[in-house]
Design a protein around this motif. Structure first.
Motif, PDB file in Angstrom:
ATOM      1  N   GLU A   1     -12.613 -62.932  19.840  1.00 56.15           N
ATOM      2  CA  GLU A   1     -11.595 -62.605  18.831  1.00 56.15           C
ATOM      3  C   GLU A   1     -11.020 -61.225  19.140  1.00 56.15           C
ATOM      4  OE1 GLU A   1      -8.921 -62.575  16.316  1.00 56.15           O
ATOM      5  OE2 GLU A   1     -10.230 -64.308  15.954  1.00 56.15           O
ATOM      6  N   MET A   2      -9.714 -61.141  19.317  1.00 59.37           N
ATOM      7  CA  MET A   2      -9.072 -59.878  19.667  1.00 59.37           C
ATOM      8  C   MET A   2      -8.702 -59.038  18.436  1.00 59.37           C
ATOM      9  SD  MET A   2      -9.265 -60.022  22.873  1.00 59.37           S
ATOM     10  CE  MET A   2      -8.271 -58.662  23.397  1.00 59.37           C
ATOM     11  N   ASN A   3      -8.555 -59.670  17.297  1.00 58.53           N
ATOM     12  CA  ASN A   3      -8.145 -58.985  16.077  1.00 58.53           C
ATOM     13  C   ASN A   3      -9.379 -58.434  15.360  1.00 58.53           C
ATOM     14  OD1 ASN A   3      -7.082 -58.139  13.660  1.00 58.53           O
ATOM     15  ND2 ASN A   3      -6.406 -60.169  13.003  1.00 58.53           N
ATOM     16  N   ARG A   4      -9.619 -57.129  15.488  1.00 59.44           N
ATOM     17  CA  ARG A   4     -10.821 -56.525  14.897  1.00 59.44           C
ATOM     18  C   ARG A   4     -10.792 -56.542  13.373  1.00 59.44           C
ATOM     19  NH1 ARG A   4     -12.740 -57.929  18.757  1.00 59.44           N
ATOM     20  NH2 ARG A   4     -13.305 -56.714  20.567  1.00 59.44           N
ATOM     21  N   THR A   5      -9.620 -56.632  12.762  1.00 59.38           N
ATOM     22  CA  THR A   5      -9.575 -56.673  11.295  1.00 59.38           C
ATOM     23  C   THR A   5     -10.198 -57.958  10.757  1.00 59.38           C
ATOM     24  OG1 THR A   5      -7.340 -57.602  11.254  1.00 59.38           O
ATOM     25  CG2 THR A   5      -7.539 -55.191  11.169  1.00 59.38           C
ATOM     26  N   TRP A   6     -10.279 -58.989  11.576  1.00 56.13           N
ATOM     27  CA  TRP A   6     -10.911 -60.243  11.151  1.00 56.13           C
ATOM     28  C   TRP A   6     -12.369 -60.004  10.752  1.00 56.13           C
ATOM     29  CZ3 TRP A   6     -14.986 -63.363  12.548  1.00 56.13           C
ATOM     30  CH2 TRP A   6     -14.985 -64.648  12.038  1.00 56.13           C
ATOM     31  N   PHE A   7     -13.014 -59.008  11.338  1.00 55.79           N
ATOM     32  CA  PHE A   7     -14.428 -58.738  11.110  1.00 55.79           C
ATOM     33  C   PHE A   7     -14.700 -57.837   9.904  1.00 55.79           C
ATOM     34  CE2 PHE A   7     -14.016 -59.817  15.573  1.00 55.79           C
ATOM     35  CZ  PHE A   7     -15.007 -60.776  15.716  1.00 55.79           C
ATOM     36  N   GLU A   8     -13.678 -57.470   9.134  1.00 54.21           N
ATOM     37  CA  GLU A   8     -13.864 -56.532   8.030  1.00 54.21           C
ATOM     38  C   GLU A   8     -14.976 -56.917   7.050  1.00 54.21           C
ATOM     39  OE1 GLU A   8     -10.054 -55.667   6.315  1.00 54.21           O
ATOM     40  OE2 GLU A   8      -9.501 -54.389   8.009  1.00 54.21           O
ATOM     41  N   PRO A   9     -15.174 -58.193   6.716  1.00 59.07           N
ATOM     42  CA  PRO A   9     -16.299 -58.521   5.822  1.00 59.07           C
ATOM     43  C   PRO A   9     -17.652 -58.119   6.401  1.00 59.07           C
ATOM     44  CG  PRO A   9     -14.756 -60.327   5.874  1.00 59.07           C
ATOM     45  CD  PRO A   9     -14.328 -59.361   6.942  1.00 59.07           C
ATOM     46  N   LEU A  10     -17.764 -58.037   7.712  1.00 58.47           N
ATOM     47  CA  LEU A  10     -19.005 -57.590   8.352  1.00 58.47           C
ATOM     48  C   LEU A  10     -19.014 -56.076   8.550  1.00 58.47           C
ATOM     49  CD1 LEU A  10     -19.245 -60.454  10.973  1.00 58.47           C
ATOM     50  CD2 LEU A  10     -20.794 -60.103   9.062  1.00 58.47           C
ATOM     51  N   THR A  11     -17.880 -55.523   8.979  1.00 61.46           N
ATOM     52  CA  THR A  11     -17.845 -54.095   9.287  1.00 61.46           C
ATOM     53  C   THR A  11     -17.948 -53.220   8.045  1.00 61.46           C
ATOM     54  OG1 THR A  11     -15.416 -54.072   9.310  1.00 61.46           O
ATOM     55  CG2 THR A  11     -16.548 -54.423  11.417  1.00 61.46           C
ATOM     56  N   LYS A  12     -17.631 -53.750   6.873  1.00 60.97           N
ATOM     57  CA  LYS A  12     -17.783 -52.921   5.674  1.00 60.97           C
ATOM     58  C   LYS A  12     -19.235 -52.859   5.199  1.00 60.97           C
ATOM     59  CE  LYS A  12     -16.307 -56.333   2.248  1.00 60.97           C
ATOM     60  NZ  LYS A  12     -15.268 -56.674   1.292  1.00 60.97           N
ATOM     61  N   HIS A  13     -20.116 -53.704   5.743  1.00 62.40           N
ATOM     62  CA  HIS A  13     -21.533 -53.704   5.369  1.00 62.40           C
ATOM     63  C   HIS A  13     -22.453 -53.211   6.484  1.00 62.40           C
ATOM     64  CE1 HIS A  13     -20.839 -55.783   1.597  1.00 62.40           C
ATOM     65  NE2 HIS A  13     -20.000 -56.569   2.256  1.00 62.40           N
ATOM     66  N   TYR A  14     -22.024 -53.383   7.739  1.00 59.36           N
ATOM     67  CA  TYR A  14     -22.879 -53.066   8.877  1.00 59.36           C
ATOM     68  C   TYR A  14     -22.154 -52.124   9.826  1.00 59.36           C
ATOM     69  CZ  TYR A  14     -24.760 -57.361   6.975  1.00 59.36           C
ATOM     70  OH  TYR A  14     -25.239 -58.304   6.112  1.00 59.36           O
ATOM     71  N   GLN A  15     -22.900 -51.458  10.672  1.00 55.16           N
ATOM     72  CA  GLN A  15     -22.327 -50.609  11.711  1.00 55.16           C
ATOM     73  C   GLN A  15     -22.062 -51.491  12.925  1.00 55.16           C
ATOM     74  OE1 GLN A  15     -23.997 -46.709  12.340  1.00 55.16           O
ATOM     75  NE2 GLN A  15     -25.209 -46.911  10.460  1.00 55.16           N
ATOM     76  N   ALA A  16     -20.911 -52.113  12.946  1.00 55.75           N
ATOM     77  CA  ALA A  16     -20.577 -53.094  13.984  1.00 55.75           C
ATOM     78  C   ALA A  16     -20.096 -52.408  15.247  1.00 55.75           C
ATOM     79  CB  ALA A  16     -19.521 -54.056  13.469  1.00 55.75           C
ATOM     80  N   ARG A  17     -20.539 -52.940  16.371  1.00 53.27           N
ATOM     81  CA  ARG A  17     -20.116 -52.492  17.691  1.00 53.27           C
ATOM     82  C   ARG A  17     -19.669 -53.706  18.489  1.00 53.27           C
ATOM     83  NH1 ARG A  17     -20.600 -48.900  14.861  1.00 53.27           N
ATOM     84  NH2 ARG A  17     -21.781 -46.980  15.091  1.00 53.27           N
ATOM     85  N   PHE A  18     -18.686 -53.467  19.367  1.00 55.26           N
ATOM     86  CA  PHE A  18     -18.119 -54.518  20.201  1.00 55.26           C
ATOM     87  C   PHE A  18     -18.136 -54.064  21.663  1.00 55.26           C
ATOM     88  CE2 PHE A  18     -16.292 -54.757  16.005  1.00 55.26           C
ATOM     89  CZ  PHE A  18     -16.361 -56.103  15.691  1.00 55.26           C
ATOM     90  N   LEU A  19     -17.909 -54.981  22.577  1.00 54.38           N
ATOM     91  CA  LEU A  19     -17.925 -54.644  23.998  1.00 54.38           C
ATOM     92  C   LEU A  19     -16.974 -53.500  24.314  1.00 54.38           C
ATOM     93  CD1 LEU A  19     -18.863 -55.214  26.884  1.00 54.38           C
ATOM     94  CD2 LEU A  19     -17.045 -56.926  27.049  1.00 54.38           C
ATOM     95  N   ASP A  20     -15.784 -53.514  23.712  1.00 51.37           N
ATOM     96  CA  ASP A  20     -14.823 -52.459  24.053  1.00 51.37           C
ATOM     97  C   ASP A  20     -15.166 -51.105  23.433  1.00 51.37           C
ATOM     98  OD1 ASP A  20     -14.131 -53.203  21.466  1.00 51.37           O
ATOM     99  OD2 ASP A  20     -12.042 -53.653  21.941  1.00 51.37           O
ATOM    100  N   ASP A  21     -16.275 -51.015  22.718  1.00 50.26           N
ATOM    101  CA  ASP A  21     -16.774 -49.720  22.256  1.00 50.26           C
ATOM    102  C   ASP A  21     -17.545 -48.992  23.361  1.00 50.26           C
ATOM    103  OD1 ASP A  21     -15.789 -49.984  19.632  1.00 50.26           O
ATOM    104  OD2 ASP A  21     -17.581 -51.094  19.004  1.00 50.26           O
ATOM    105  N   TYR A  22     -17.810 -49.678  24.467  1.00 51.79           N
ATOM    106  CA  TYR A  22     -18.655 -49.093  25.521  1.00 51.79           C
ATOM    107  C   TYR A  22     -17.927 -48.954  26.819  1.00 51.79           C
ATOM    108  CZ  TYR A  22     -22.178 -49.865  22.061  1.00 51.79           C
ATOM    109  OH  TYR A  22     -22.893 -49.833  20.898  1.00 51.79           O
TER     110      TYR A  22
END
Length: 130
Positions: free
Chosen positions: A109-130
């Motif tokens: 999934e390229m649209n990171r806003t899709w993950f907002e229900p998860l990112t507002k509760h957890y410290q989410a990391r993705f491949l492009d963070d590294y």
């Protein structure tokens, strides 16, 4: 899917026995895992420990270091009824993930806003963070 199970099994075994990742991919993955472990060691309280003990109680390392990971496929190989929303991902995992916990998400999934229900509760990391 193969109409002949023997043909399907042949190709499954071929991939299982012959497909290998290159050393560069393994090294890059190892660096990401190390970064996640280092980051998780600095978290506070319940958000810290994510390692699950084995039957003999061994956690394979520091029980206060770890992260959870999800593989969320949104593109290829998706059957319409299996394509669940980010809200459903959160609802399905909230009983075993601790708020603030480090969560690595492998996804197409390229649209990171899709993950907002998860990112507002957890410290989410993705491949492009590294």
């Amino acid at each position: 899917h193969f109409t002949n199970p023997k043909v399907g099994n042949y190709y499954k075994r071929l991939v299982r026995d012959r497909v290998r990742y290159t050393d560069e991919i393994f090294c890059a993955a190892g660096k990401i895992v190390k970064s996640l472990l280092v980051e998780s060691s600095s978290l506070d309280g319940d958000a810290k420990g994510a390692m699950i003990p084995s039957e003999d109680g061994d956690v394979g390392g520091d029980a206060n270091v770890g992260y959870f990971a999800m593989h969320i496929r949104r593109g290829d190989f998706q059957w319409p009824k299996m394509r669940i929303s980010a809200e459903e991902w959160f609802e399905n995992t909230r009983s075993w993930l601790v708020p603030g916990q480090l969560l690595y998400i492998a996804t197409d999934e390229m649209n990171r806003t899709w993950f907002e229900p998860l990112t507002k509760h957890y410290q989410a990391r993705f491949l492009d963070d590294y």
